[in-house]
Design a protein around this motif. Structure first.
Motif, short mmCIF file in Angstrom:
data_model
loop_
_atom_site.label_atom_id
_atom_site.label_comp_id
_atom_site.label_asym_id
_atom_site.label_seq_id
_atom_site.Cartn_x
_atom_site.Cartn_y
_atom_site.Cartn_z
N ILE A 130 -3.36 0.29 2.61
CA ILE A 130 -2.03 -0.11 3.09
C ILE A 130 -2.17 -1.17 4.18
CG2 ILE A 130 0.10 0.69 4.16
CD1 ILE A 130 -0.40 3.42 3.00
N ASP A 172 0.70 -3.30 4.66
CA ASP A 172 2.07 -3.77 4.88
C ASP A 172 2.33 -3.85 6.38
OD1 ASP A 172 2.38 -3.68 2.16
OD2 ASP A 172 3.33 -1.72 2.15
N ILE A 187 4.86 0.58 8.01
CA ILE A 187 4.46 1.78 7.28
C ILE A 187 5.39 2.92 7.70
CG2 ILE A 187 2.62 3.48 6.93
CD1 ILE A 187 0.72 1.12 7.85
N ARG A 188 5.89 3.66 6.74
CA ARG A 188 6.76 4.80 7.04
C ARG A 188 6.08 6.08 6.58
NH1 ARG A 188 11.84 2.86 8.31
NH2 ARG A 188 12.16 0.66 7.79
N TYR A 189 5.97 7.01 7.49
CA TYR A 189 5.46 8.35 7.15
C TYR A 189 6.54 9.33 7.62
CZ TYR A 189 2.14 12.09 6.23
OH TYR A 189 1.50 13.18 5.69
N SER A 197 -2.95 2.23 13.92
CA SER A 197 -1.50 2.42 13.94
C SER A 197 -1.09 3.70 14.65
CB SER A 197 -0.94 2.45 12.52
OG SER A 197 -1.39 3.62 11.84
N SER A 257 5.56 5.61 2.86
CA SER A 257 5.72 4.21 2.42
C SER A 257 6.09 4.15 0.95
CB SER A 257 4.45 3.41 2.73
OG SER A 257 4.40 3.10 4.10
#
Length: 266
Positions: free
Chosen positions: A25, A27, A30-32, A85, A238
């Motif tokens: 990943i 990008d 990032i969405r968790y 991150s 994501s």
């Protein structure tokens, strides 16, 4: 090139091979679950060199274990080294029984640290009441006195140290281990949680484990019999579907470390 001399391009290439050519990943966002995380822009050379501009499988692996309540961190002090991150650290801070203190660290570079601070600020509203989240730069092997002051603990050091995908740089093992020794509190319950991608060669991992044992930290590799071949997290990640998450989880190894001389510890 030997495993001792691998650079960022070698590691990135091998991580892709383990994922069947699918990209890690990288990008920008990032969405968790509810967390929204960014990676340092690729224009920052140090972030690129240290692979901080990608989210690799071990961070997702640790996040799944956090969702499952498998990291014993409730009301403890936690520090993450080379956080990138900061997915594991920030996810820990949102749990129902969170650590009392979470300190997120990475290399003292404006691009890397600026991105980390943005991630903390962006997700601050999600942090469970009673958990303090802080961010500090740290160059492995250096005196961590400033970090130790953040624990507010009668015993120096942190109850938990998290290392997510940091073993691949063979030449950094000595300073990484030195940092763990200085930061981990001298208690029987103290733990080091280590995730690594299988693209990190076995001899490189073994070098870290043997050197750690020689200075008093014993690691046990943990297998996930209950969750083998399955992704047991419930939060969306994501653009990754269940199959992609299973692939990334199975691309990881995991160890738990503790002090080997328990008799002389409180």
């Amino acid at each position: 090139m030997s495993s001792n001399g691998r650079d960022a391009e070698d590691i990135l290439s091998e991580s892709l091979e383990f994922l069947g050519g699918q990209p890690v990943i990288d990008d920008n966002i990032i969405r968790y679950g509810p967390l929204v995380l960014s990676l340092p822009p690729k224009r920052f050379q140090k972030a690129n060199t240290l692979l901080a501009d990608h989210l690799f499988s071990p961070a997702l692996f640790l996040a799944e274990r956090i969702e499952r309540g498998l990291l014993n961190v409730g009301r403890k002090t936690v520090i993450e080294l080379g956080a990138g991150s900061a997915l594991p650290s920030l996810l820990l801070s949102t749990q129902p029984d969170p650590p009392s203190v979470v300190v997120i660290t990475d290399y003292p570079d404006n691009g890397i640290m600026g991105n980390l601070r943005k991630n903390i600020e962006r997700n601050n509203a999600l942090v469970t009441k009673g958990c303090i989240v802080q961010c500090e730069s740290y160059d492995w092997g250096k005196d961590p006195v400033k970090l130790l002051e953040l624990t507010n603990s009668p015993l120096p050091g942190y109850d938990v140290v998290i290392l997510s995908d940091l073993l691949h740089f063979f030449d950094s093992h000595d300073v990484l281990i030195a940092s763990v020794i200085m930061l981990l509190t001298k208690k029987k319950e103290a733990r080091v949680y280590v995730g690594a991608g299988k693209y990190t060669h076995a001899d490189v991992c073994n070098n870290f484990l043997v050197k750690s044992e020689s200075v008093g930290i014993r690691f046990e590799e943990i297998s996930d019999e209950e969750g083998e071949g399955k992704w047991l997290g419930t939060l969306s990640v994501s653009n990754l579907d269940h199959e992609a998450l299973v692939l990334r989880k199975n691309n990881c190894r995991y160890w738990v470390g503790r002090w080997s001389d328990l008799e002389n510890l409180p």
